[in-house]
Write a protein that holds these residues in place. Sequence first.
Motif, PDB file in Angstrom:
ATOM      1  N   ASP A 136       0.783  -1.205  -0.031  1.00 40.26           N
ATOM      2  CA  ASP A 136      -0.073   0.042  -0.039  1.00 40.26           C
ATOM      3  C   ASP A 136       0.981   1.064  -0.112  1.00 40.26           C
ATOM      4  N   GLN A 137       1.053   2.071  -1.104  1.00 39.55           N
ATOM      5  CA  GLN A 137       1.937   3.179  -1.429  1.00 39.55           C
ATOM      6  C   GLN A 137       1.570   4.297  -0.732  1.00 39.55           C
ATOM      7  N   GLU A 138       0.247   4.185  -0.352  1.00 42.01           N
ATOM      8  CA  GLU A 138      -0.302   5.495   0.658  1.00 42.01           C
ATOM      9  C   GLU A 138       0.029   5.422   2.049  1.00 42.01           C
ATOM     10  N   ARG A 139       0.070   4.315   2.542  1.00 45.44           N
ATOM     11  CA  ARG A 139      -0.011   3.952   3.814  1.00 45.44           C
ATOM     12  C   ARG A 139       1.381   3.465   4.347  1.00 45.44           C
ATOM     13  N   LYS A 140       2.338   3.029   3.278  1.00 48.38           N
ATOM     14  CA  LYS A 140       3.705   2.870   3.324  1.00 48.38           C
ATOM     15  C   LYS A 140       3.908   1.413   4.072  1.00 48.38           C
ATOM     16  N   ARG A 141       2.859   0.574   3.759  1.00 44.48           N
ATOM     17  CA  ARG A 141       2.950  -0.817   4.486  1.00 44.48           C
ATOM     18  C   ARG A 141       2.684  -1.838   3.560  1.00 44.48           C
ATOM     19  N   ILE A 142       3.244  -2.948   3.835  1.00 42.21           N
ATOM     20  CA  ILE A 142       3.349  -4.195   3.064  1.00 42.21           C
ATOM     21  C   ILE A 142       2.288  -5.127   3.884  1.00 42.21           C
ATOM     22  N   ILE A 143       0.962  -5.529   3.135  1.00 40.25           N
ATOM     23  CA  ILE A 143      -0.125  -5.912   3.904  1.00 40.25           C
ATOM     24  C   ILE A 143      -0.133  -7.370   3.347  1.00 40.25           C
TER      25      ILE A 143
ATOM     26  N   LYS B 121       5.268  -2.039   8.305  1.00 32.30           N
ATOM     27  CA  LYS B 121       5.599  -0.673   7.777  1.00 32.30           C
ATOM     28  C   LYS B 121       6.976  -0.730   7.178  1.00 32.30           C
ATOM     29  N   VAL B 122       6.959   0.221   5.920  1.00 41.64           N
ATOM     30  CA  VAL B 122       8.217   0.352   5.141  1.00 41.64           C
ATOM     31  C   VAL B 122       8.493   1.814   5.305  1.00 41.64           C
TER      32      VAL B 122
ATOM     33  N   ARG C 104       9.693  -5.673  12.483  1.00 48.47           N
ATOM     34  CA  ARG C 104      10.481  -6.896  11.960  1.00 48.47           C
ATOM     35  C   ARG C 104      10.912  -7.654  13.431  1.00 48.47           C
ATOM     36  N   ARG C 105      11.306  -6.953  14.453  1.00 48.70           N
ATOM     37  CA  ARG C 105      11.027  -7.805  15.773  1.00 48.70           C
ATOM     38  C   ARG C 105       9.969  -8.655  16.022  1.00 48.70           C
TER      39      ARG C 105
ATOM     40  N   CYS D  10      11.045   1.366  -5.724  1.00 47.43           N
ATOM     41  CA  CYS D  10       9.682   1.690  -5.391  1.00 47.43           C
ATOM     42  C   CYS D  10       9.306   2.383  -4.172  1.00 47.43           C
ATOM     43  N   HIS D  11      10.697   2.896  -3.529  1.00 49.81           N
ATOM     44  CA  HIS D  11      10.398   3.608  -2.209  1.00 49.81           C
ATOM     45  C   HIS D  11      11.100   4.859  -2.448  1.00 49.81           C
ATOM     46  N   PRO D  12      10.374   5.935  -1.813  1.00 51.38           N
ATOM     47  CA  PRO D  12       9.158   5.846  -1.362  1.00 51.38           C
ATOM     48  C   PRO D  12       7.791   5.814  -2.379  1.00 51.38           C
TER      49      PRO D  12
END
Length: 120
Positions: A4-11, A38-39, A50-51, A74-76
């Motif tokens: 999700d590029q808007e929330r910067k999260r891998i779901i 979160k990325v 990660r932890r 692809c970041h940001p």
Amino acid sequence: MRFDQERKRIICRWEEPTKVVMNKKEGYINRSRMITVKVNDNGKLNSKDRRRHADHPLFPIISRFNQMLNTMECHPHCEYEFMCAVCGTVHGVSPHFDIEKQAIVWLCKEHLDSSPKLDA
């Protein structure tokens, strides 16, 4: 799994069978589960996430997906325009990870649940 590029999260979503008992009868339902990671703007996975998810069996796949996104820069945000693998639109597409093909597929919001046919 999608980014999700808007929330910067891998779901990462999946379904797992869960045993239920109703009126002394046993059965199974598919329970929907989810992990979000979160990325950061630099493309690294958030250390706290990660932890938290390091021991989860799907975390290596999430990490691999993030590495693939990093190689595509692809970041940001993704620098190039990509097309939806189902309809070909370039508006509102986001990267998804196809676990079977081990490849990134781009899908628009309308085709999030579609399973496009990939040539591998």
